[in-house]
Design a protein around this motif. Structure first.
Motif, short mmCIF file in Angstrom:
data_model
loop_
_atom_site.label_atom_id
_atom_site.label_comp_id
_atom_site.label_asym_id
_atom_site.label_seq_id
_atom_site.Cartn_x
_atom_site.Cartn_y
_atom_site.Cartn_z
N ILE A 134 24.08 28.66 -19.20
CA ILE A 134 25.45 28.28 -19.57
C ILE A 134 25.59 26.77 -19.54
O ILE A 134 25.27 26.13 -18.54
N ASP A 135 26.07 26.21 -20.61
CA ASP A 135 26.34 24.78 -20.66
C ASP A 135 27.52 24.47 -19.73
O ASP A 135 28.56 25.15 -19.81
N PRO A 136 27.40 23.48 -18.85
CA PRO A 136 28.49 23.18 -17.91
C PRO A 136 29.83 22.93 -18.59
O PRO A 136 30.87 23.38 -18.10
N ALA A 137 29.81 22.23 -19.71
CA ALA A 137 31.07 21.95 -20.41
C ALA A 137 31.69 23.23 -20.94
O ALA A 137 32.91 23.43 -20.85
N ALA A 138 30.85 24.12 -21.47
CA ALA A 138 31.36 25.39 -21.98
C ALA A 138 31.88 26.26 -20.85
O ALA A 138 32.89 26.95 -20.99
N ALA A 139 31.20 26.21 -19.70
CA ALA A 139 31.64 27.00 -18.55
C ALA A 139 33.01 26.55 -18.07
O ALA A 139 33.86 27.37 -17.71
N GLU A 140 33.23 25.25 -18.09
CA GLU A 140 34.52 24.72 -17.65
C GLU A 140 35.65 25.20 -18.56
O GLU A 140 36.77 25.45 -18.10
N GLN A 141 35.36 25.36 -19.84
CA GLN A 141 36.37 25.85 -20.78
C GLN A 141 36.65 27.34 -20.57
O GLN A 141 37.77 27.81 -20.80
#
Length: 206
Positions: free
Chosen positions: A174-181
Motif C-alpha cells: 500500500i502506498d502511504p499516500a493512498a493509505a492516508e486517503q
C-alpha cells in the motif's frame, strides 16, 4: 517492541494454563507491533480504542517482559525470532563496518542462529513471515515463505523467498499516500503528531 502470540485467545505474553484441555487448532499467529509499549496499549485499550487487543487481554493473559540492552530494534527483533541474546545471534547493532570500511546495515546472513521459521521448516511445519527486522535478503526455507523487511521499500523479487511469490504479493503493498486517503473512509482518523499521548522525541519512520 511488542510481540503478540495468538493461538485462540492469547495475549502478548505466555498464556495461562487452561482449566480444561484446549480445543485443537492448526494455526498460530505471531503479531509484532514495533514501538507499541504495554503502557500505551493498556491506555488505548482502556479507552476502547483497541477492541481486538482488549478482547485478547480479557480472555487470555498478558504481562510485561524484560528487554535486552542496548534496546535497538534490530537486536530485539532478532532475539524474539531466535530466542537468543545478541551475543549468540550475532546482530549487535543496526550497522557494521564491512571489509572496505563502509558502514552498512546488518543483513540476514549475519545471523548466527536459527529463526523460528527455520526451526519450524526443519520439522516440516510451514510458516509465513513478513516485514521482520533484519531478514533481507531472506534465507531459503523449505516449508513456507519470507517477505523481508526490505519488501515494502524495494520492488524487487530478491526481497522475498521464494522469489516466485513476488508477482503475487507485490500489488498488495500500500502506498502511504493512498493509505492516508483511505483511512477516513474506514473510520480511522488522520493522526497528527500533536495528538500524541506520549512524547515523540527521537522517533523515526520505520
Amino acid at each position: 517492541a511488542l510481540a503478540a502470540l495468538l493461538a485462540g485467545a492469547v495475549g502478548w505474553a505466555t498464556s495461562r494454563p487452561p482449566a480444561t484441555a484446549p480445543a485443537p487448532f492448526d494455526r498460530v499467529v505471531l503479531l509484532g507491533f514495533h514501538g507499541a509499549t504495554p503502557a500505551g496499549v493498556g491506555l488505548l485499550a482502556a479507552q476502547g480504542k483497541l477492541p481486538a487487543l482488549k478482547g485478547l487481554m480479557d480472555e487470555g493473559a498478558y504481562g510485561r517482559l524484560r528487554t535486552f540492552h542496548p534496546n535497538k530494534s534490530a537486536i530485539l527483533w532478532t532475539s524474539i525470532a531466535t530466542g537468543k541474546p545478541m551475543e549468540k545471534h550475532g546482530i549487535v547493532h543496526w550497522t557494521y563496518l564491512n571489509e572496505k570500511g563502509i558502514q552498512v546495515p546488518y543483513k540476514d546472513r549475519a545471523r548466527r542462529t536459527r529463526a523460528y521459521w527455520e526451526i519450524l521448516s526443519e520439522h516440516g511445519i510451514s510458516s509465513g513471515t513478513i516485514n521482520w527486522w533484519v531478514t533481507y535478503p531472506p534465507r531459503p526455507v523449505a516449508n513456507g515463505w519470507v517477505g523481508s523487511n526490505a519488501f515494502r521499500h524495494r520492488s524487487h523479487p530478491a526481497t522475498v523467498h521464494p522469489a516466485s511469490l513476488f508477482p503475487e504479493i507485490a500489488p498488495l503493498v500500500i502506498d502511504p499516500a493512498a493509505a492516508e486517503q483511505e483511512m477516513p473512509k474506514l473510520g480511522i482518523p488522520r493522526w497528527r503528531e500533536e495528538d500524541a499521548t506520549f512524547p515523540l522525541s527521537g522517533t523515526r519512520n520505520v
